[in-house]
Enzyme design. Structure first.
Site, PDB file in Angstrom:
ATOM      1  N   LYS A  82       0.864  -1.179   0.000  1.00  0.00           N
ATOM      2  CA  LYS A  82       0.000   0.000   0.000  1.00  0.00           C
ATOM      3  C   LYS A  82       0.900   1.228   0.000  1.00  0.00           C
ATOM      4  O   LYS A  82       1.917   1.259   0.703  1.00  0.00           O
ATOM      5  CB  LYS A  82      -0.869  -0.029   1.268  1.00  0.00           C
ATOM      6  N   SER A 165      -9.605   2.005   2.866  1.00  0.00           N
ATOM      7  CA  SER A 165      -8.718   2.759   2.018  1.00  0.00           C
ATOM      8  C   SER A 165      -7.683   1.914   1.284  1.00  0.00           C
ATOM      9  O   SER A 165      -7.051   2.407   0.348  1.00  0.00           O
ATOM     10  CB  SER A 165      -7.977   3.809   2.871  1.00  0.00           C
ATOM     11  N   SER A 189      -9.834  -0.447   7.097  1.00  0.00           N
ATOM     12  CA  SER A 189      -9.271  -0.394   5.737  1.00  0.00           C
ATOM     13  C   SER A 189      -8.569  -1.635   5.235  1.00  0.00           C
ATOM     14  O   SER A 189      -8.191  -1.688   4.072  1.00  0.00           O
ATOM     15  CB  SER A 189      -8.320   0.785   5.620  1.00  0.00           C
TER      16      SER A 189
HETATM   17  N1  GLN Z   1     -13.151   4.433   6.389  1.00  0.00           N
HETATM   18  C1  GLN Z   1     -12.424   4.811   7.552  1.00  0.00           C
HETATM   19  C2  GLN Z   1     -11.929   6.236   7.392  1.00  0.00           C
HETATM   20  O1  GLN Z   1     -12.172   6.779   6.389  1.00  0.00           O
HETATM   21  C3  GLN Z   1     -11.283   3.868   7.815  1.00  0.00           C
HETATM   22  C4  GLN Z   1     -10.086   4.125   7.011  1.00  0.00           C
HETATM   23  C5  GLN Z   1      -8.916   3.300   7.430  1.00  0.00           C
HETATM   24  O2  GLN Z   1      -9.059   2.285   8.109  1.00  0.00           O
HETATM   25  N2  GLN Z   1      -7.744   3.759   7.065  1.00  0.00           N
HETATM   26  O3  GLN Z   1     -11.314   6.786   8.243  1.00  0.00           O
END
Ligand code: GLN
Length: 499
Positions: A82, A165, A189
């Site tokens: 990532k 994400s 995410s």
């Molecule tokens: N959807 C959540 C956010 O937007 C989680 C994102 C994540 O785990 N990085 O913060």
């Protein structure tokens, strides 16, 4: 390139590692095969950076170690990271314009640990800007083969989102552009994109994997983990990734690295699976529910007992998370000021003007929204009303889990209320994205390990994931529960048409 009739890209991490060890295939051939796939499937938008020369140099070094008999546990097996992990051989953007052109002078600990096990890096994978998002629609970076930012597409239906994400990571694994990938999970995410793309992913206990070199979003929540097709593969990667890093990450836990594969085959006889009633309410789509219920029945056949439990503050995890995460983000992101690294505005009158223009130009809309929310909830007069209250409820959410774990060994439920939605479906409504995080946020706030296991297909033949949550340090037990399920089902082996 095939190996006894199985194309290389369909081999599991475990099978690839064995084939490489037995010298049935070389690390160089393997890397070339995946690089070629990455190029031919550019339309998915999964990769944001490739560096063929660096990848092949790593592969040649792996081949040399394999020849010399000094191979690591995963020698020569490729993976992709990532783009939130800094890497010396590849640029790092965190999905942000702010960091386009940034080259890190060092590797994140997770990256160097996986390289230490012999893994070869194929490239960097698209993600939401600074890991903020649930659909990978917030990336501001052009994927490989594109001149402008383009959405990451779900290979099961390219008109749908892959989740976020870590959307690029999930897509790369699902579309066989990499046998495994790293992800990070702040509020879901790893689990949610794994669920949306029909792969397996695990977020370990907070503090298990070092955050050094992982670009910070919300430091008290951020945690790295592997994404692969099976629990067995995740266990191999997780074993290489974890372990203390006391000099570089003060929140890394002082618990030795473990072999997370050791309990994979344990019997599930008598395993008590807690079913939180709050995870099965009105908001859960019928197709997801049907698949989750069927998976739970399968667990009963494997000898597990289903125990009704309650996580009464599940709903509160949304406001609590969307106060705490932005608060931490507003502080973490203050480092992007145009002085030390990243983007700097061209025309400015003085230092303050330079800060303002740099940040106005460099950050996308969602990142700005969170910085403003975070600054607000931390500001004098609102700190007590929002931030402090959220911290208190966060503790209560963690306590609720400890109550629940008196009655059960693992907790199971859906990962997300629906299958992957259509690109753009949530339009300009950030709340729609936030609400979809409801089932992943509680474990994040408590710092517990959680994973997603493919258990079927719902509306539009889109994958559905089952979430398994364990108590602290129970990763091996989660992986065991997932592996036993994967031995009697084949959802993790299905692949999207054309890949
Ligand atoms: N959807 C959540 C956010 O937007 C989680 C994102 C994540 O785990 N990085 O913060």
């Amino acid at each position: 390139m095939t190996l006894s009739h199985t194309p290389l890209h369909d081999l599991s991490v475990a099978a690839l590692a064995a084939a490489l060890r037995q010298r049935h295939v070389s690390a160089t051939e393997t890397a070339q095969h995946f690089l070629q796939r990455a190029h031919s499937q550019q339309n998915l938008g999964a990769y944001v950076a490739l560096n063929e020369e660096a990848t092949l140099a790593q592969a040649r070094a792996a081949d040399a170690r394999l020849a010399a008999g000094s191979a690591g546990a995963l020698e020569g097996v490729p993976l992709a990271h990532k783009d939130i992990f800094v890497t010396r051989d590849f640029p790092t953007t965190a999905g942000s314009k702010m960091l386009v052109g940034y080259q890190s002078p060092f590797d994140a600990t997770v990256v160097s640990r996986l390289a230490g096990a012999g893994m070869v890096t194929l490239g960097k994978l698209n993600c939401d800007e600074f890991a903020m998002g649930s659909a990978n629609e917030n990336s501001a970076v052009a994927p490989v083969g594109f001149d402008a930012p383009a959405p990451v597409r779900n290979p099961w239906d390219t008109s749908r989102v892959p989740g976020g994400s870590s959307g690029g990571s999930a897509v790369a694994v699902a579309a066989r552009l990499a046998p495994a990938a790293t992800g990070t999970d702040t509020g879901g995410s790893i689990r949610q994109p794994a669920s949306f793309c029909g792969i397996t992913g695990i977020k370990p206990t907070y503090g298990r994997a070092s955050r050094y070199g992982m670009i910070a979003y919300a430091s008290s929540l951020d945690q790295a983990g592997p994404m692969a097709r099976s629990a067995e593969d995740c266990a191999l990667l997780l074993s290489a990734m974890c372990g203390p890093d006391p000099d570089r990450d003060s929140t890394s836990l002082d618990v030795p690295a473990e072999d997370f594969s050791r309990n994979l085959n344990d019997s599930l006889d008598g395993l008590r699976i807690g079913i939180p009633k709050e995870f099965f309410g009105e908001g859960l789509a019928a197709d997801v529910r049907a698949n989750v219920d069927a998976a739970l029945q399968q667990y009963e056949k494997l000898g597990a007992k289903l125990v009704p439990i309650s996580l009464p503050r599940t709903e509160l995890s949304i406001p609590v998370y969307y106060i705490i995460a932005p608060a931490e983000a507003s502080s973490n992101l203050s480092r992007f000021d145009g002085v030390k690294f990243g983007h700097r505005a061209k025309d400015f009158t003085d230092l303050e003007d330079m800060y303002k223009k740099t940040r106005a130009e460099g950050f996308g809309a969602e990142v700005k929204r969170r910085i403003m929310t975070g600054a607000y909830v931390l500001s004098h007069g609102y700190y007590d009303a929002y931030y402090l209250q959220a911290q208190k409820i966060r503790r209560m959410i963690a306590d609720d889990f400890q109550q629940a774990f008196q009655q059960c060994d693992v907790i199971a439920g859906p990962v997300a209320p629906t299958v992957a939605w259509k690109l753009g479906a949530h339009g300009n409504d950030p709340l729609a994205d936030y609400l979809a995080d409801i089932f992943t946020l509680p474990a994040s706030l408590a710092g517990l390990p959680g994973m997603s296991v493919p258990v079927g297909f719902g509306e539009g033949h889109m994958p559905v994931g089952l979430q398994l949550i364990g108590n602290y340090f129970q990763e091996a037990r989660l992986l065991n529960a997932a592996h036993r399920f994967q031995q009697v089902t084949d959802f993790h082996l299905h692949k999207p048409e054309g890949f």
